[in-house]
Design an enzyme around this catalytic site. Structure first.
Site, PDB file in Angstrom:
ATOM      1  N   LYS A   1     -32.432 -55.373  49.573  1.00 60.66           N
ATOM      2  CA  LYS A   1     -32.518 -56.108  50.711  1.00 60.66           C
ATOM      3  C   LYS A   1     -33.875 -55.911  51.394  1.00 60.66           C
ATOM      4  O   LYS A   1     -34.701 -57.117  51.834  1.00 60.66           O
ATOM      5  CB  LYS A   1     -31.437 -55.757  51.910  1.00 60.66           C
ATOM      6  CG  LYS A   1     -30.109 -56.120  51.153  1.00 60.66           C
ATOM      7  CD  LYS A   1     -29.993 -57.600  50.924  1.00 60.66           C
ATOM      8  CE  LYS A   1     -29.731 -58.238  52.138  1.00 60.66           C
ATOM      9  NZ  LYS A   1     -29.389 -59.734  51.917  1.00 60.66           N
TER      10      LYS A   1
ATOM     11  N   TYR B   1     -28.908 -50.611  47.172  1.00 62.36           N
ATOM     12  CA  TYR B   1     -28.659 -52.090  47.684  1.00 62.36           C
ATOM     13  C   TYR B   1     -29.658 -52.276  48.869  1.00 62.36           C
ATOM     14  O   TYR B   1     -30.491 -53.579  49.008  1.00 62.36           O
ATOM     15  CB  TYR B   1     -27.193 -51.968  48.391  1.00 62.36           C
ATOM     16  CG  TYR B   1     -26.996 -52.921  49.414  1.00 62.36           C
ATOM     17  CD1 TYR B   1     -26.897 -54.278  49.195  1.00 62.36           C
ATOM     18  CD2 TYR B   1     -26.791 -52.508  50.805  1.00 62.36           C
ATOM     19  CE1 TYR B   1     -26.450 -55.247  50.175  1.00 62.36           C
ATOM     20  CE2 TYR B   1     -26.447 -53.541  51.850  1.00 62.36           C
ATOM     21  CZ  TYR B   1     -26.746 -54.632  51.531  1.00 62.36           C
ATOM     22  OH  TYR B   1     -26.244 -55.815  52.587  1.00 62.36           O
TER      23      TYR B   1
ATOM     24  N   THR C   1     -30.032 -56.687  56.547  1.00 62.53           N
ATOM     25  CA  THR C   1     -28.836 -55.866  57.105  1.00 62.53           C
ATOM     26  C   THR C   1     -29.812 -54.639  57.588  1.00 62.53           C
ATOM     27  O   THR C   1     -30.925 -54.356  57.454  1.00 62.53           O
ATOM     28  CB  THR C   1     -28.338 -55.279  55.942  1.00 62.53           C
ATOM     29  OG1 THR C   1     -27.628 -53.732  56.088  1.00 62.53           O
ATOM     30  CG2 THR C   1     -29.189 -54.823  54.595  1.00 62.53           C
ATOM     31  N   ASP C   2     -28.969 -53.920  58.719  1.00 61.73           N
ATOM     32  CA  ASP C   2     -29.612 -52.781  59.307  1.00 61.73           C
ATOM     33  C   ASP C   2     -29.765 -51.462  58.345  1.00 61.73           C
ATOM     34  O   ASP C   2     -30.723 -50.856  58.682  1.00 61.73           O
ATOM     35  CB  ASP C   2     -28.493 -52.165  60.205  1.00 61.73           C
ATOM     36  CG  ASP C   2     -27.277 -51.691  59.814  1.00 61.73           C
ATOM     37  OD1 ASP C   2     -26.989 -52.062  58.640  1.00 61.73           O
ATOM     38  OD2 ASP C   2     -26.445 -50.997  60.627  1.00 61.73           O
ATOM     39  N   GLU C   3     -29.336 -51.876  57.247  1.00 63.88           N
ATOM     40  CA  GLU C   3     -29.481 -50.939  55.955  1.00 63.88           C
ATOM     41  C   GLU C   3     -30.924 -50.544  55.734  1.00 63.88           C
ATOM     42  O   GLU C   3     -31.270 -49.486  55.156  1.00 63.88           O
ATOM     43  CB  GLU C   3     -28.810 -50.748  54.764  1.00 63.88           C
ATOM     44  CG  GLU C   3     -27.266 -50.623  55.243  1.00 63.88           C
ATOM     45  CD  GLU C   3     -26.205 -50.445  54.253  1.00 63.88           C
ATOM     46  OE1 GLU C   3     -26.782 -49.896  53.274  1.00 63.88           O
ATOM     47  OE2 GLU C   3     -24.988 -50.610  54.235  1.00 63.88           O
TER      48      GLU C   3
END
Ligand code: NAD
Ligand code: TYD
Length: 344
Positions: free
Chosen positions: A158, A154, A128-130
């Site tokens: 990741k 989260y 994810t971009d997060e």
């Protein structure tokens, strides 16, 4: 190709299963899913293709995983299974560490065992971009070179799993690639995430809870574009366009504030502006995500194809027309979560 998808009964996974079954070069699609609160058999109940098989189980179960890879003669994995919701990770971190980090480790160890016995399995790890953290209003979009800087539990799990994947590629020579996509929207998304939650609340005359000032920005990608990107990445890794250990980002040049999204949903559902409720901000709330996708374009010829106007209006129509699906996820677990999060 004989492909194992993990988390194929979730939102992005179910669209990726459908996309994989459209590929003549894919002769088997096995979906291994634990069916947590966000996994839903309804997402794929209409699939009758003989190439498709569902296995109920966890990625943390190394025996089941080894047996599946062996018996099904799997040569490629798209790994989507995860705990995926930021607010839940703020509530309780443990399941995120267990599934996102340790579950990914189990997959990597299994792929390594097969590699050591002479079978090279390709692995696409869906991230994810997060993991890149948060941007200021004038910052350039994230690229694959942006340093990792996760800011919520989260995102941290990741990022940790991404690091493990790269370490296994570097140390043991596994054929892996990591994809990082910005926020997805589309049918079948569990209504804890912004767009489906707001769509259902808007249609049902309920409050529309905006965290903080609603000026946070996300770069919205339609789920079908993401699913197509994952399949292209798999082909790219197998035909050598993508080298082991590489990262590919997906974005859509479609930055919107949360407040803009909610206004659009109000327009599309004939809801009332008075339904908007400003609520307590999410702790550690990332301000802005924006994803450059020049590499995806150059290396695998991927570009987003679904226009926002078409994508959002079809998505809202899907939620309006799929009451049965909505009722299927409104279990005790979901209602408890909504009550805890928004106070009823
Ligand atoms: P989702 O919550 O809808 O689906 C997750 C699926 O994984 C569910 O079917 C669940 O049952 C399954 N699962 C959970 N734990 C499992 C386990 N231990 N073993 C097997 N299956 C398990 O999530 P999603 O939005 O479809 O996200 C899928 C992946 O894409 C995740 O890895 C997420 O980090 C990533 N991602 C999501 C977005 C987004 O906007 N939703 C954006 C970029 C990346
Ligand atoms: P979300 O869909 O949870 O995705 P992510 O946190 O992975 O970006 O949230 C998208 C944005 O919407 C995020 O800035 C938080 C905000 N948000 C609200 O304002 N209200 C809500 O009820 C939810 C679920 C999210």
């Amino acid at each position: 190709m004989r492909v194992l998808l993990t988390g194929g009964s979730g939102f992005i996974g179910s669209h990726t299963v459908r996309m994989a079954l459209k590929e003549p070069g894919i002769s088997r699609v096995v979906n291994l899913d634990k069916l947590t609160y966000s996994g839903n058999l309804e997402n794929l109940c209409d699939i009758e293709d003989e190439r498709y098989r569902f296995i109920h189980g966890s990625i943390n179960d190394s025996e089941l995983l080894a047996e599946t890879l062996g018996n099904e003669e799997i040569d490629s994995i798209i790994h989507l299974a995860a705990e995926s919701h930021v607010d839940r990770s703020i509530d309780s971190v443990e399941p995120f560490v267990k599934t996102n980090i340790d579950g990914t480790r189990v997959i990597l160890e299994c792929v390594k065992d097969f590699f050591n016995s002479g079978k090279d399995i390709s692995l696409i790890h869906v991230s994810t971009d997060e993991v890149y953290g948060s941007l200021g209003p004038d910052d350039l979009a994230f690229t694959e070179e942006t340093p990792i800087s996760p800011r919520n539990p989260y995102a941290a799990t990741k990022a940790a799993s991404d690091m493990l994947v790269q370490a296994f590629s570097n140390t043991f020579g596994l054929k892996v690639a990591i994809t990082r996509c910005s926020n997805n929207y589309g049918p079948n998304q569990f209504p804890e995430k912004l767009i489906p939650l707001m769509a259902l609340n808007a249609m049902e005359g309920k409050g529309l809870p905006i965290y903080g000032d609603g000026q946070q920005i996300r770069d919205w990608v339609h789920v079908n574009d993401h699913a197509r990107g994952l399949i292209l990445t798999l082909f790219g890794l197998n035909n050598g366009k993508i080298k082991p250990g590489e990262v590919i980002n997906f974005g859509a040049d479609n930055e919107k504030t949360n407040l803009e999204i909610v206004h659009e949903i109000i327009d599309l559902t004939d809801a009332k502006l008075e339904q908007i409720e400003y609520v307590r901000d999410r702790p550690g709330h990332d301000r802005r995500y924006s994803m450059g996708f020049e590499k995806a374009k150059r290396v695998i010829g991927w570009e987003p194809e679904v226009s926002w106007n078409m994508g959002i209006s079809n998505t809202i129509s899907w939620y309006r027309e799929n009451e049965e699906w909505v009722n299927s996820i409104r279990t005790g677990e979901y209602l408890n979560w909504i009550n805890r999060q928004y106070g009823g």
